[in-house]
Design a protein around this motif. Structure first.
Motif, PDB file in Angstrom:
ATOM      1  N   ALA A   1      37.746  48.428  46.023  1.00 59.92           N
ATOM      2  CA  ALA A   1      38.601  47.335  46.774  1.00 59.92           C
ATOM      3  C   ALA A   1      39.472  48.221  46.427  1.00 59.92           C
ATOM      4  O   ALA A   1      40.416  48.476  45.497  1.00 59.92           O
ATOM      5  CB  ALA A   1      38.626  45.834  45.121  1.00 59.92           C
ATOM      6  N   GLY A   2      40.631  47.512  47.608  1.00 58.16           N
ATOM      7  CA  GLY A   2      41.619  48.434  47.943  1.00 58.16           C
ATOM      8  C   GLY A   2      42.850  46.972  46.926  1.00 58.16           C
ATOM      9  O   GLY A   2      43.685  47.063  46.818  1.00 58.16           O
ATOM     10  N   MET A   3      42.546  45.737  46.894  1.00 60.71           N
ATOM     11  CA  MET A   3      42.953  44.598  46.883  1.00 60.71           C
ATOM     12  C   MET A   3      41.868  44.255  46.150  1.00 60.71           C
ATOM     13  O   MET A   3      40.900  43.422  46.044  1.00 60.71           O
ATOM     14  CB  MET A   3      43.757  43.599  47.587  1.00 60.71           C
ATOM     15  N   HIS A   4      42.698  43.264  44.601  1.00 63.91           N
ATOM     16  CA  HIS A   4      41.545  42.359  43.688  1.00 63.91           C
ATOM     17  C   HIS A   4      42.542  40.628  43.851  1.00 63.91           C
ATOM     18  O   HIS A   4      43.667  40.853  43.919  1.00 63.91           O
ATOM     19  CB  HIS A   4      41.713  42.745  42.372  1.00 63.91           C
ATOM     20  N   VAL A   5      41.565  40.181  44.390  1.00 60.08           N
ATOM     21  CA  VAL A   5      42.543  38.773  44.349  1.00 60.08           C
ATOM     22  C   VAL A   5      41.299  37.726  43.282  1.00 60.08           C
ATOM     23  O   VAL A   5      39.935  37.794  42.824  1.00 60.08           O
ATOM     24  CB  VAL A   5      41.667  37.863  45.835  1.00 60.08           C
ATOM     25  N   ALA A   6      42.618  37.133  42.784  1.00 61.54           N
ATOM     26  CA  ALA A   6      42.006  36.267  41.211  1.00 61.54           C
ATOM     27  C   ALA A   6      42.566  34.814  41.681  1.00 61.54           C
ATOM     28  O   ALA A   6      43.260  34.314  42.776  1.00 61.54           O
ATOM     29  CB  ALA A   6      43.029  37.086  40.456  1.00 61.54           C
ATOM     30  N   PHE A   7      42.113  34.156  41.129  1.00 64.60           N
ATOM     31  CA  PHE A   7      42.123  32.670  41.445  1.00 64.60           C
ATOM     32  C   PHE A   7      42.342  31.771  39.713  1.00 64.60           C
ATOM     33  O   PHE A   7      41.961  32.366  38.743  1.00 64.60           O
ATOM     34  CB  PHE A   7      40.698  31.665  41.828  1.00 64.60           C
ATOM     35  N   THR A   8      43.441  30.504  39.895  1.00 64.85           N
ATOM     36  CA  THR A   8      43.897  29.809  38.816  1.00 64.85           C
ATOM     37  C   THR A   8      43.715  28.875  39.369  1.00 64.85           C
ATOM     38  O   THR A   8      43.441  28.584  40.328  1.00 64.85           O
ATOM     39  CB  THR A   8      45.281  30.124  38.270  1.00 64.85           C
TER      40      THR A   8
END
Length: 155
Positions: free
Chosen positions: A48-55
């Motif tokens: 992955a070129g970008m890692h999206v996290a959730f909060t």
């Protein structure tokens, strides 16, 4: 004996390569097409070129995404269980952008607060048999790098 050692060291590497190729070449992951660019979720974290996290904490979020029940009020609408699907819109190409959903923020990547109330940077409407609300939010944030707007996308 040397042949056995070489074979024993090569077989696991071949198995990993076959698995990785099947995973990367698969179009079963949620994806959207934005012009000539395809944005696809991947479960292979390292690709992955970008890692999206959730909060769950709005104070930690860098991007706020609101889930709306009104498709007309949404910036991004995912409805893929109708007759108008575009099966060829998510073909892998050199400009495919791979996005992963991370358990924790990675290298300053976007942290998304997903809620049904505003204020929000993006508003999404999701009625889908293949996309979850989190996946749709990760795709829209990943498509624009956590900021900006886009005109049109297709599934």
């Amino acid at each position: 004996m040397l042949r056995f050692k070489i074979l024993a060291s090569v077989v696991p590497l071949l198995a990993i390569a076959v698995f990785a190729r099947a995973e990367i070449g698969s179009v079963s992951h949620p994806c959207i097409a934005l012009g000539d660019t395809t944005v696809e979720l991947t479960s292979l974290f390292w690709t992955a070129g970008m890692h999206v996290a959730f909060t769950d904490d709005p104070a930690r979020a860098t991007v706020r995404v609101q889930i709306t029940d009104d498709a007309d009020a949404a910036d991004f609408t995912v409805v893929d269980d109708g007759l108008g699907s575009e099966p060829d819109s998510c073909q892998a190409n050199p400009s495919t952008r791979l996005i992963s959903i991370a358990a924790q923020p990675v290298d300053g990547g976007p942290v998304v607060y997903l809620s049904s109330e505003g204020p929000a940077d993006y508003r999404i409407y999701v009625r889908s048999t293949t996309f979850s609300q989190r996946e749709a939010a990760a795709l829209i944030v990943g498509a624009r790098g956590g900021h900006g707007r886009f005109q049109a996308a297709s599934l």
